[in-house]
Every structure is written in C-alpha cells, then in structure tokens.
Motif scaffolding. Sequence first.
Motif, PDB file in Angstrom:
ATOM      1  N   UNK A 134      -2.928  12.105  32.921  1.00 44.51           N
ATOM      2  CA  UNK A 134      -1.916  12.298  31.890  1.00 44.51           C
ATOM      3  C   UNK A 134      -2.492  13.251  30.841  1.00 44.51           C
ATOM      4  N   UNK A 135      -2.641  14.503  31.232  1.00 46.51           N
ATOM      5  CA  UNK A 135      -3.247  15.512  30.366  1.00 46.51           C
ATOM      6  C   UNK A 135      -2.269  16.657  30.155  1.00 46.51           C
ATOM      7  N   UNK A 136      -2.324  17.251  28.972  1.00 43.32           N
ATOM      8  CA  UNK A 136      -1.477  18.413  28.683  1.00 43.32           C
ATOM      9  C   UNK A 136      -2.160  19.715  29.096  1.00 43.32           C
ATOM     10  N   UNK A 137      -3.489  19.763  28.919  1.00 43.78           N
ATOM     11  CA  UNK A 137      -4.266  20.968  29.223  1.00 43.78           C
ATOM     12  C   UNK A 137      -5.527  20.553  29.975  1.00 43.78           C
ATOM     13  N   UNK A 138      -5.933  21.397  30.923  1.00 37.29           N
ATOM     14  CA  UNK A 138      -7.137  21.120  31.706  1.00 37.29           C
ATOM     15  C   UNK A 138      -8.086  22.310  31.580  1.00 37.29           C
ATOM     16  N   UNK A 139      -9.318  22.009  31.163  1.00 38.47           N
ATOM     17  CA  UNK A 139     -10.369  23.030  31.113  1.00 38.47           C
ATOM     18  C   UNK A 139     -11.229  22.898  32.361  1.00 38.47           C
ATOM     19  N   UNK A 140     -11.454  24.005  33.055  1.00 36.30           N
ATOM     20  CA  UNK A 140     -12.228  23.993  34.294  1.00 36.30           C
ATOM     21  C   UNK A 140     -13.181  25.166  34.312  1.00 36.30           C
ATOM     22  N   UNK A 141     -14.175  25.092  35.221  1.00 31.96           N
ATOM     23  CA  UNK A 141     -15.074  26.223  35.421  1.00 31.96           C
ATOM     24  C   UNK A 141     -14.302  27.347  36.094  1.00 31.96           C
ATOM     25  N   UNK A 142     -14.575  28.570  35.705  1.00 30.86           N
ATOM     26  CA  UNK A 142     -13.858  29.721  36.239  1.00 30.86           C
ATOM     27  C   UNK A 142     -14.068  29.861  37.742  1.00 30.86           C
ATOM     28  N   UNK A 143     -15.207  29.380  38.250  1.00 32.12           N
ATOM     29  CA  UNK A 143     -15.514  29.525  39.675  1.00 32.12           C
ATOM     30  C   UNK A 143     -14.795  28.496  40.540  1.00 32.12           C
ATOM     31  N   UNK A 144     -14.193  27.485  39.924  1.00 31.70           N
ATOM     32  CA  UNK A 144     -13.531  26.437  40.693  1.00 31.70           C
ATOM     33  C   UNK A 144     -12.265  26.934  41.380  1.00 31.70           C
ATOM     34  N   UNK A 145     -11.863  26.220  42.428  1.00 26.26           N
ATOM     35  CA  UNK A 145     -10.674  26.603  43.187  1.00 26.26           C
ATOM     36  C   UNK A 145      -9.469  25.726  42.863  1.00 26.26           C
ATOM     37  N   UNK A 146      -9.651  24.416  42.953  1.00 25.16           N
ATOM     38  CA  UNK A 146      -8.570  23.473  42.699  1.00 25.16           C
ATOM     39  C   UNK A 146      -9.108  22.304  41.887  1.00 25.16           C
ATOM     40  N   UNK A 147      -8.242  21.354  41.600  1.00 23.88           N
ATOM     41  CA  UNK A 147      -8.660  20.175  40.840  1.00 23.88           C
ATOM     42  C   UNK A 147      -9.783  19.434  41.548  1.00 23.88           C
ATOM     43  N   UNK A 148      -9.662  19.275  42.855  1.00 28.50           N
ATOM     44  CA  UNK A 148     -10.645  18.507  43.615  1.00 28.50           C
ATOM     45  C   UNK A 148     -11.731  19.369  44.255  1.00 28.50           C
ATOM     46  N   UNK A 149     -11.623  20.661  44.119  1.00 25.65           N
ATOM     47  CA  UNK A 149     -12.633  21.597  44.650  1.00 25.65           C
ATOM     48  C   UNK A 149     -13.070  22.488  43.490  1.00 25.65           C
ATOM     49  N   UNK A 150     -13.926  21.943  42.654  1.00 26.63           N
ATOM     50  CA  UNK A 150     -14.244  22.612  41.393  1.00 26.63           C
ATOM     51  C   UNK A 150     -15.751  22.725  41.194  1.00 26.63           C
ATOM     52  N   UNK A 151     -16.110  23.589  40.286  1.00 32.22           N
ATOM     53  CA  UNK A 151     -17.488  23.684  39.817  1.00 32.22           C
ATOM     54  C   UNK A 151     -17.599  22.885  38.513  1.00 32.22           C
ATOM     55  N   UNK A 152     -18.809  22.707  38.033  1.00 29.75           N
ATOM     56  CA  UNK A 152     -19.004  21.906  36.830  1.00 29.75           C
ATOM     57  C   UNK A 152     -18.840  22.764  35.573  1.00 29.75           C
ATOM     58  N   UNK A 153     -18.323  22.129  34.538  1.00 27.05           N
ATOM     59  CA  UNK A 153     -18.127  22.799  33.260  1.00 27.05           C
ATOM     60  C   UNK A 153     -18.986  22.095  32.205  1.00 27.05           C
ATOM     61  N   UNK A 154     -19.553  22.864  31.314  1.00 28.37           N
ATOM     62  CA  UNK A 154     -20.420  22.277  30.278  1.00 28.37           C
ATOM     63  C   UNK A 154     -19.605  21.371  29.350  1.00 28.37           C
ATOM     64  N   UNK A 155     -20.112  20.173  29.101  1.00 33.73           N
ATOM     65  CA  UNK A 155     -19.381  19.204  28.277  1.00 33.73           C
ATOM     66  C   UNK A 155     -19.236  19.687  26.832  1.00 33.73           C
ATOM     67  N   UNK A 156     -20.081  20.623  26.438  1.00 33.30           N
ATOM     68  CA  UNK A 156     -19.988  21.153  25.066  1.00 33.30           C
ATOM     69  C   UNK A 156     -18.639  21.830  24.823  1.00 33.30           C
ATOM     70  N   UNK A 157     -17.981  22.292  25.920  1.00 29.97           N
ATOM     71  CA  UNK A 157     -16.668  22.931  25.773  1.00 29.97           C
ATOM     72  C   UNK A 157     -15.639  21.943  25.241  1.00 29.97           C
TER      73      UNK A 157
END
Length: 391
Positions: free
Chosen positions: A62-85
């Motif tokens: 139940x999210x309005x916006x999702x921040x993801x790593x630019x290298x990721x492909x999909x929600x379940x096929x993603x790279x890690x993003x720094x928590x500082x973001x």
Amino acid sequence: MSKLLTLLFGRLPIGWLQLSHNKGRLLAAVAGVAFANLLVFMQLGIMGALNGSTLAPYDLLNADIILSAQEGNTLTDSEHIARIRMFQALGTPGVASATSLYIGNLPFTLDDGTSVSLLTFGVDITKPEFVSDAIAKSMTQLVIENTALLDEDTRGLPAEVVKTLSEGGKMSFEANGATLTAIGTMKVGGGFLADGMMVTSDQTFLRFFGARDSGAPDHILLRTDDGVSADTVATRLRAVLPPTSVRVQTSSEAQAADLAFMSTERPTGIIFGFGVFMGILVGLVIVYQVLSTDVADHLREYATFKAMGYGQSFFLGIIFEEAIVLAIFGFIPGLIVSIGLYAALVSVTGLPVTMETSRAIFVFIGTLAACTVSGAIATRRLANADPADLF
C-alpha cells in the motif's frame, strides 16, 4: 440454418450453401479455425497469467511511490538501494512516511520431499499502513521471532496444512538451516518465479537471508501527505535523488513498467507474444486456402453472375458470408476447449489462468477480421476474371 441466414442477409445464403455442400471441407475448415483460436487463447491465457503473477505482489503493498535501484528490472527482480535514500526522501515536501522492503526467494522442502520456493517479503511490522488490509491485521503476530504469513495458494502445499493454518494452527518448516513457523495465511498464488509468497518481519527476513544487509533493502516505499498528488511528489523526488542510481516511480508507473519488461524483455513474454502472432497467421492461411479453393471451384458460376451484371461487391458479400460462418463455427469449439484447458492448467500449475470476457470478445473480433481479410484476398482472382475467357 439456411432459413436463418436468409432472414439475416435478406437473400439466398449462397456462401453457406457452397460451404455446406462439401461437408468434409467445411469440417476441416472449422477444425482449422478452431485450432487457430485455441492456439491464440492458450498463448493469451499464459500471457495473462504471466501479467497477473507479475502484478500480484503489488496487492500486498500500500505505497504511493516506490524508490528502486536504477539497475533493477521489476519489483521482484531488483538490485539493492541504499537505505539512506529513505531519509533523503523523508526530507522532501509531500512525503508523509517511508519504510524499507526486503525481497528474497526462500526454498524449503515439505515432509513428502517436495521442494517449494517462496517469494518472501520482509517488512517493518511497526508500519502496517504500507501493506494491504488483509496482512495489516496479522502484522502484530509477526513480532514473534521467526514467524511468517504463508500464501495458502502456494503450489504443492498440502490441503491439510492450509486447513490447519486457516483454523488458527501453526506449521513449522526448515529453511536455510533454521526453523520458520507459519502462523497465518494470505491469498496470492504461485507465479513463474516462485510457488507462492510469504511475509515476515524485516528482522526475521535478515536472519534467514544472512548475506543481506539492513542498510540495502530492495525497495523503499513512500506514502504521501493527504491531498498531495503522488505524481507531484515523484517529480520533486526526481529533482533531489540521483537519477543515475535511483528510480522514482509511482505505484501505477512501477506496475506498468513491470508489465512492459515482462512482455518485451523476458523470453517468456516474447515467446508467448510470438505464439499469438503464429496463431493468427495459421488462421489466416487456413481460411484463405479454404475460400480460395471454393472460389476456384465455382469460378464458372461466378463468371456467369458477372456476365449477368453482378458487381464485385456481390461476390465479396458471398465470400464474406463464408468467412463469417467459418469464424463463428470455428470460434465456439475453440472457446469451449480453451476453457477446459485453462481449468486443467490451473489445477496442475496453480497459475492464474482465467477466461476473461474481454479476451473472448477480442479473439472473436480478431477471428472475424482475419477471416474477412482472407476472404478479401481470395476474391482477387474474381476481380480480374473475364467471363468470356472462362467458357
């Protein structure tokens, strides 16, 4: 049938009479169109299941916006993003709250030796507003160490286990060398990447995925202030966060991007899309061959009509009549068999393969169009035929 078509067309149904005169050819033509319909239905059904399983995990969030790593492909096929973001995002006007989301695939073996893989979400149980209502009401139970909510539609999960969990019981199993206890259920279903889903607290997730770091989640979920557009906040975030490493998407944008990636980048999506094209091509060729042969067999009769002053539109009407008959007669058995095969696929694989009304209408219209195009091509020979040359 002839009387019905006479009333429908306001004239003698010449096309139907020509088709029904040779019942063997009619049966073969209907079988060919039905096969083409079946092929298209199955490809679209599996593509629909692929899309459905791609979007199913979003139903847990139940999210309005999702921040993801630019290298990721999909929600379940993603790279890690720094928590500082996440902390940077919280300083942006319009962002009300944020949380980290951890995703991993956890395999385990049932008592009968069956291997099952679970797409696992690790969430902050102190922020139930970021998950669906069905999960939020059970979030307090996940405060207990090494507990989880298990997908009751997981492929291979025994019915007695589902019954036990639905009645308030528990199920313990070994995964990654530790014991995990399912204390409740949710309903998602298996997909192409895993047999089912599971939700744990973020702390339990990190214990079972020892190589993961709490400072590098898969995604960061954001909720906006009441009355503030997610698109507006997303624009502000894109101006603040580095575009080379962070992808900012509203939930709807993320879902659309996932569907586009699965359909155009993943081999499965490309293969099934090509299968739809091949089904249409098969139908075109079969109908064209039938109608072209029929035109050739009755070329002298058509030439007689032409000599009597009948124009090309008359002949097109006859061939289109045949095309419509073939389309309808071929669509019905193709639809019926497809519904049966859909049910068999659901039973065997657990994939969300369903016959949607919109899909049936789309295939029927496509069948009519393909048959009509084939009929138009088949009449080209008549347009250039000279009655004097045929006798």
